[in-house]
Design a protein around this motif. Structure first.
Motif, PDB file in Angstrom:
ATOM      1  N   UNK A 166     -11.388  -5.598 -30.968  1.00  7.43           N
ATOM      2  CA  UNK A 166     -11.001  -5.302 -29.618  1.00  7.43           C
ATOM      3  C   UNK A 166     -11.826  -5.926 -28.518  1.00  7.43           C
ATOM      4  N   UNK A 167     -11.159  -6.780 -27.629  1.00  6.14           N
ATOM      5  CA  UNK A 167     -11.949  -7.673 -26.878  1.00  6.14           C
ATOM      6  C   UNK A 167     -11.201  -7.206 -25.263  1.00  6.14           C
ATOM      7  N   UNK A 168     -11.890  -7.681 -24.350  1.00  3.89           N
ATOM      8  CA  UNK A 168     -11.315  -7.712 -23.042  1.00  3.89           C
ATOM      9  C   UNK A 168     -11.712  -9.068 -22.506  1.00  3.89           C
ATOM     10  N   UNK A 169     -10.962  -9.159 -21.241  1.00  3.72           N
ATOM     11  CA  UNK A 169     -10.899 -10.650 -20.446  1.00  3.72           C
ATOM     12  C   UNK A 169     -12.116 -10.391 -19.318  1.00  3.72           C
ATOM     13  N   UNK A 170     -12.617 -11.400 -18.898  1.00  8.57           N
ATOM     14  CA  UNK A 170     -13.803 -11.310 -17.950  1.00  8.57           C
ATOM     15  C   UNK A 170     -13.383 -10.618 -16.530  1.00  8.57           C
ATOM     16  N   UNK A 171     -11.970 -10.440 -16.275  1.00  9.09           N
ATOM     17  CA  UNK A 171     -11.495  -9.872 -15.187  1.00  9.09           C
ATOM     18  C   UNK A 171     -11.107  -8.253 -15.302  1.00  9.09           C
ATOM     19  N   UNK A 172     -11.413  -7.912 -16.493  1.00 10.44           N
ATOM     20  CA  UNK A 172     -11.252  -6.352 -16.671  1.00 10.44           C
ATOM     21  C   UNK A 172     -12.175  -5.408 -15.815  1.00 10.44           C
ATOM     22  N   UNK A 173     -11.555  -4.567 -15.055  1.00  8.27           N
ATOM     23  CA  UNK A 173     -12.415  -4.000 -14.109  1.00  8.27           C
ATOM     24  C   UNK A 173     -13.526  -2.838 -14.929  1.00  8.27           C
ATOM     25  N   UNK A 174     -14.556  -2.388 -14.116  1.00 12.11           N
ATOM     26  CA  UNK A 174     -15.428  -1.546 -14.725  1.00 12.11           C
ATOM     27  C   UNK A 174     -14.788  -0.406 -14.951  1.00 12.11           C
ATOM     28  N   UNK A 175     -13.789   0.100 -14.197  1.00 13.23           N
ATOM     29  CA  UNK A 175     -12.982   1.452 -14.294  1.00 13.23           C
ATOM     30  C   UNK A 175     -12.263   1.464 -15.551  1.00 13.23           C
ATOM     31  N   UNK A 176     -11.442   0.272 -15.777  1.00 13.49           N
ATOM     32  CA  UNK A 176     -10.755   0.042 -17.089  1.00 13.49           C
ATOM     33  C   UNK A 176     -11.598   0.162 -18.454  1.00 13.49           C
ATOM     34  N   UNK A 177     -12.614  -0.550 -18.310  1.00 10.77           N
ATOM     35  CA  UNK A 177     -13.954  -0.502 -19.276  1.00 10.77           C
ATOM     36  C   UNK A 177     -14.102   0.846 -19.707  1.00 10.77           C
ATOM     37  N   UNK A 178     -14.579   1.597 -18.508  1.00 11.52           N
ATOM     38  CA  UNK A 178     -15.079   2.979 -18.936  1.00 11.52           C
ATOM     39  C   UNK A 178     -13.962   3.619 -19.830  1.00 11.52           C
ATOM     40  N   UNK A 179     -12.631   3.608 -19.132  1.00  9.02           N
ATOM     41  CA  UNK A 179     -11.365   4.186 -20.120  1.00  9.02           C
ATOM     42  C   UNK A 179     -11.286   3.695 -21.465  1.00  9.02           C
ATOM     43  N   UNK A 180     -11.645   2.459 -21.536  1.00 12.33           N
ATOM     44  CA  UNK A 180     -11.646   1.921 -22.920  1.00 12.33           C
ATOM     45  C   UNK A 180     -12.618   2.221 -23.870  1.00 12.33           C
ATOM     46  N   UNK A 181     -13.882   2.663 -23.320  1.00 17.19           N
ATOM     47  CA  UNK A 181     -14.819   3.177 -24.085  1.00 17.19           C
ATOM     48  C   UNK A 181     -14.712   4.755 -24.463  1.00 17.19           C
ATOM     49  N   UNK A 182     -13.948   5.354 -23.517  1.00 13.96           N
ATOM     50  CA  UNK A 182     -13.795   6.954 -23.806  1.00 13.96           C
ATOM     51  C   UNK A 182     -12.648   6.998 -24.757  1.00 13.96           C
ATOM     52  N   UNK A 183     -11.703   5.926 -24.933  1.00 10.96           N
ATOM     53  CA  UNK A 183     -10.366   6.227 -25.842  1.00 10.96           C
ATOM     54  C   UNK A 183     -10.503   5.324 -26.989  1.00 10.96           C
ATOM     55  N   UNK A 184     -11.802   4.537 -27.306  1.00  5.90           N
ATOM     56  CA  UNK A 184     -11.596   3.924 -28.245  1.00  5.90           C
ATOM     57  C   UNK A 184     -13.218   4.232 -28.900  1.00  5.90           C
ATOM     58  N   UNK A 185     -13.140   4.181 -30.408  1.00  2.27           N
ATOM     59  CA  UNK A 185     -14.611   4.398 -30.838  1.00  2.27           C
ATOM     60  C   UNK A 185     -15.475   3.303 -31.148  1.00  2.27           C
ATOM     61  N   UNK A 186     -15.871   2.798 -29.904  1.00  7.75           N
ATOM     62  CA  UNK A 186     -16.691   1.384 -29.962  1.00  7.75           C
ATOM     63  C   UNK A 186     -18.074   1.603 -29.184  1.00  7.75           C
ATOM     64  N   UNK A 187     -19.109   0.992 -29.427  1.00  5.65           N
ATOM     65  CA  UNK A 187     -20.075   1.124 -28.496  1.00  5.65           C
ATOM     66  C   UNK A 187     -20.597  -0.256 -27.759  1.00  5.65           C
ATOM     67  N   UNK A 188     -19.482  -1.353 -28.039  1.00  8.32           N
ATOM     68  CA  UNK A 188     -19.680  -2.496 -27.317  1.00  8.32           C
ATOM     69  C   UNK A 188     -18.164  -3.336 -27.483  1.00  8.32           C
ATOM     70  N   UNK A 189     -18.225  -3.910 -26.261  1.00  9.84           N
ATOM     71  CA  UNK A 189     -16.550  -4.540 -26.253  1.00  9.84           C
ATOM     72  C   UNK A 189     -16.870  -6.366 -25.983  1.00  9.84           C
ATOM     73  N   UNK A 190     -16.532  -7.058 -27.029  1.00 10.11           N
ATOM     74  CA  UNK A 190     -16.611  -8.514 -26.458  1.00 10.11           C
ATOM     75  C   UNK A 190     -15.906  -8.818 -25.585  1.00 10.11           C
ATOM     76  N   UNK A 191     -16.525  -9.942 -24.529  1.00  9.85           N
ATOM     77  CA  UNK A 191     -15.585 -10.422 -23.329  1.00  9.85           C
ATOM     78  C   UNK A 191     -15.436 -11.846 -23.904  1.00  9.85           C
ATOM     79  N   UNK A 192     -13.900 -12.292 -23.925  1.00  7.12           N
ATOM     80  CA  UNK A 192     -13.811 -13.279 -24.198  1.00  7.12           C
ATOM     81  C   UNK A 192     -12.647 -14.227 -23.389  1.00  7.12           C
ATOM     82  N   UNK A 193     -12.645 -15.366 -23.304  1.00  3.73           N
ATOM     83  CA  UNK A 193     -12.014 -16.483 -22.532  1.00  3.73           C
ATOM     84  C   UNK A 193     -10.744 -16.933 -23.283  1.00  3.73           C
TER      85      UNK A 193
END
Length: 175
Positions: free
Chosen positions: A15-42
């Motif tokens: 499960x990855x995100x792009x560099x322009x994912x917002x902090x608010x979106x990140x918070x939502x992703x952490x709340x809805x997915x059982x992960x402790x870290x999300x890689x940022x990929x280009x």
């Protein structure tokens, strides 16, 4: 006992995100997915950094900058913010690119489980990206190939591999 390598027990679909994912979106992703870290990929799954739950906690903790320090009865005034730069940067972050950690500890698919476990324990890591040989963008010079994300290993993955190995050994010993 067979020595396991990262490729034997890593999670391949990351499960990855792009560099322009917002902090608010990140918070939502952490709340809805059982992960402790999300890689940022280009492009082409190039690993740019990683965002952990801890990185997001910086948004809620105000940096504590002492205006002065009392040293042996004398006052020394604070005169710089270099030491607090990371806290300020994360506090002001609005995207994954702003808040991500770029000095990422990584392993390759051929890294032994023992080395991975040692890395995680020594550096207090919950998640370690698995990359094909290459360098992270902050380390790369010229035409060097980028580190391409091919998997991820969590503490849970290591415990699962240990448990599976113990079951295999137990079954072999029963024969």
């Amino acid at each position: 006992m067979k020595s396991l390598k990262a490729k034997d027990f890593m999670t391949k679909y990351v499960f990855t995100v792009s560099p322009d994912t917002t902090v608010q979106e990140l918070v939502g992703l952490f709340v809805t997915h059982p992960v402790s870290a999300i890689p940022v990929v280009g492009d082409d799954n190039e690993l740019l950094g990683i965002v952990s739950e801890g990185d997001l906690l910086y948004k809620k903790v105000q940096p504590k900058i002492p205006p002065h320090v009392d040293v042996l009865g004398g006052t020394v005034y604070y005169c710089g913010f270099g030491r607090y730069e990371k806290s300020f940067r994360k506090l002001l972050a609005t995207t994954a690119k702003d808040i991500m950690t770029t000095d990422v500890r990584c392993v390759t698919p051929e890294t032994d489980m023992e080395a991975i476990t040692t890395l995680m324990v020594d550096h207090h890591l919950k998640t370690v990206p698995v990359v094909q040989k290459g360098k992270l963008s902050v380390e790369r010079e010229g035409d060097e190939p980028p580190a391409r994300l091919v998997g991820i290993i969590t503490r849970h993955d290591i415990l699962g591999a240990i448990a599976a190995t113990q079951v295999e050994e137990h079954m072999r010993n029963r024969k």
